[in-house]
Design a protein around this motif. Structure first.
Motif, PDB file in Angstrom:
ATOM      1  N   GLU A 177      30.394  23.431 -38.735  1.00 47.21           N
ATOM      2  CA  GLU A 177      30.447  22.001 -39.033  1.00 47.21           C
ATOM      3  C   GLU A 177      30.706  21.761 -40.513  1.00 47.21           C
ATOM      4  O   GLU A 177      30.536  22.637 -41.342  1.00 47.21           O
ATOM      5  N   GLY A 178      31.116  20.542 -40.821  1.00 47.50           N
ATOM      6  CA  GLY A 178      31.310  20.153 -42.201  1.00 47.50           C
ATOM      7  C   GLY A 178      32.745  20.199 -42.685  1.00 47.50           C
ATOM      8  O   GLY A 178      33.006  19.911 -43.840  1.00 47.50           O
ATOM      9  N   ARG A 179      33.661  20.564 -41.824  1.00 48.49           N
ATOM     10  CA  ARG A 179      35.070  20.561 -42.242  1.00 48.49           C
ATOM     11  C   ARG A 179      35.895  19.902 -41.146  1.00 48.49           C
ATOM     12  O   ARG A 179      35.478  19.816 -40.004  1.00 48.49           O
ATOM     13  N   SER A 180      37.064  19.471 -41.535  1.00 48.09           N
ATOM     14  CA  SER A 180      37.932  18.819 -40.559  1.00 48.09           C
ATOM     15  C   SER A 180      38.441  19.853 -39.552  1.00 48.09           C
ATOM     16  O   SER A 180      38.468  21.057 -39.826  1.00 48.09           O
ATOM     17  N   ALA A 224      41.050  24.950 -38.203  1.00 49.70           N
ATOM     18  CA  ALA A 224      42.126  25.647 -37.489  1.00 49.70           C
ATOM     19  C   ALA A 224      42.967  26.488 -38.453  1.00 49.70           C
ATOM     20  O   ALA A 224      43.323  27.634 -38.135  1.00 49.70           O
ATOM     21  N   LEU A 225      43.287  25.934 -39.621  1.00 45.82           N
ATOM     22  CA  LEU A 225      44.078  26.686 -40.596  1.00 45.82           C
ATOM     23  C   LEU A 225      43.292  27.879 -41.131  1.00 45.82           C
ATOM     24  O   LEU A 225      43.837  28.979 -41.280  1.00 45.82           O
ATOM     25  N   GLU A 226      42.010  27.677 -41.412  1.00 40.73           N
ATOM     26  CA  GLU A 226      41.200  28.791 -41.909  1.00 40.73           C
ATOM     27  C   GLU A 226      41.049  29.868 -40.837  1.00 40.73           C
ATOM     28  O   GLU A 226      41.102  31.062 -41.127  1.00 40.73           O
ATOM     29  N   LEU A 227      40.878  29.443 -39.597  1.00 43.72           N
ATOM     30  CA  LEU A 227      40.800  30.404 -38.497  1.00 43.72           C
ATOM     31  C   LEU A 227      42.098  31.208 -38.405  1.00 43.72           C
ATOM     32  O   LEU A 227      42.069  32.442 -38.281  1.00 43.72           O
ATOM     33  N   MET A 228      43.218  30.531 -38.478  1.00 40.82           N
ATOM     34  CA  MET A 228      44.508  31.198 -38.403  1.00 40.82           C
ATOM     35  C   MET A 228      44.613  32.270 -39.485  1.00 40.82           C
ATOM     36  O   MET A 228      44.987  33.417 -39.210  1.00 40.82           O
ATOM     37  N   ASN A 237      46.811  26.570 -32.963  1.00 40.97           N
ATOM     38  CA  ASN A 237      47.420  25.442 -32.254  1.00 40.97           C
ATOM     39  C   ASN A 237      46.645  25.080 -30.992  1.00 40.97           C
ATOM     40  O   ASN A 237      46.585  23.909 -30.619  1.00 40.97           O
ATOM     41  N   ALA A 238      46.029  26.055 -30.342  1.00 40.96           N
ATOM     42  CA  ALA A 238      45.207  25.760 -29.161  1.00 40.96           C
ATOM     43  C   ALA A 238      44.064  24.824 -29.533  1.00 40.96           C
ATOM     44  O   ALA A 238      43.751  23.883 -28.800  1.00 40.96           O
ATOM     45  N   ILE A 239      43.457  25.069 -30.690  1.00 41.78           N
ATOM     46  CA  ILE A 239      42.365  24.212 -31.161  1.00 41.78           C
ATOM     47  C   ILE A 239      42.882  22.805 -31.437  1.00 41.78           C
ATOM     48  O   ILE A 239      42.295  21.815 -31.001  1.00 41.78           O
ATOM     49  N   HIS A 257      46.058  16.183 -32.075  1.00 45.51           N
ATOM     50  CA  HIS A 257      46.312  15.578 -33.382  1.00 45.51           C
ATOM     51  C   HIS A 257      47.424  16.225 -34.195  1.00 45.51           C
ATOM     52  O   HIS A 257      48.176  15.544 -34.859  1.00 45.51           O
ATOM     53  N   HIS A 258      47.500  17.541 -34.201  1.00 48.47           N
ATOM     54  CA  HIS A 258      48.437  18.249 -35.074  1.00 48.47           C
ATOM     55  C   HIS A 258      49.041  19.441 -34.362  1.00 48.47           C
ATOM     56  O   HIS A 258      48.542  19.898 -33.338  1.00 48.47           O
ATOM     57  N   LEU A 259      50.076  19.957 -34.984  1.00 49.04           N
ATOM     58  CA  LEU A 259      50.714  21.184 -34.553  1.00 49.04           C
ATOM     59  C   LEU A 259      51.069  21.970 -35.811  1.00 49.04           C
ATOM     60  O   LEU A 259      51.556  21.396 -36.786  1.00 49.04           O
TER      61      LEU A 259
END
Length: 178
Positions: free
Chosen positions: A93-96, A101-105, A127-129, A135-137
């Protein structure tokens, strides 16, 4: 390209490239049609599609050492418990949703959890997230590949995702209109 996505072979495209495209098609189909819960099992499943028939094992964490071309960083051999903890931290929690998703990638790319298909797995998983929330791709435009690879090499070496996340937000994130 449509012929390839439908499973037809093209003479002008190598068999290896056709396999990569077919595997990506199947991975995207999986995330679009099943909208899976996000966890390590889902990431393994995505890799199972992405790397099918490209390495000795797909969909399973690697059990040996790998090297990343062009950098001296050598990722440690992954173990299930530490990967689970890292995923919880990244998705905490605490992040958009976009930042997570970008950090996970980037975490998946740097960790090299699998024998093959790590970057493709990471992009499809991120992208699955995002697609699950509509919202985004994430898409790296062809004209940005060189910069993407330079920044990724820097990230492999220093482990700091911030510069790459900021850059990707500018060049690689597409908003989806609902």
């Amino acid at each position: 390209m449509g012929e390839l996505l439908q499973g037809n072979k093209l003479q002008a495209v190598s068999d290896d490239d056709q396999l990569v495209i077919a595997n990506l098609r199947d991975a995207w189909s999986y995330i679009i049609n099943t909208k899976p819960d996000f966890n390590l099992s889902t990431i393994k499943t995505i890799n199972g599609f992405v790397a099918k028939d490209e390495s000795l094992e797909w969909g399973k964490l690697r059990t040996g050492s790998v090297q990343i071309g062009g950098v001296s960083y050598i990722p440690p051999i992954p173990d299930e418990k530490s990967v689970q903890r890292s995923l919880i931290n990244v998705m905490g929690e605490g992040r958009s949703l976009l930042d997570a998703a970008l950090e996970l990638m980037l975490y998946l790319m740097r960790s090299q959890l699998f024998w093959d298909g790590n970057k493709r797995t990471a992009i499809v998983a991120a992208n699955a997230i995002l697609l699950g929330k509509g919202h985004h791709l994430i898409n790296v435009p062809l004209k940005q590949f060189d910069m993407f690879n330079r920044l990724l090499s820097q990230y492999y070496m220093d482990g700091n995702p911030n510069r790459m996340i900021d850059w990707m937000k500018m060049y690689c994130v597409v908003a989806i209109d609902n």
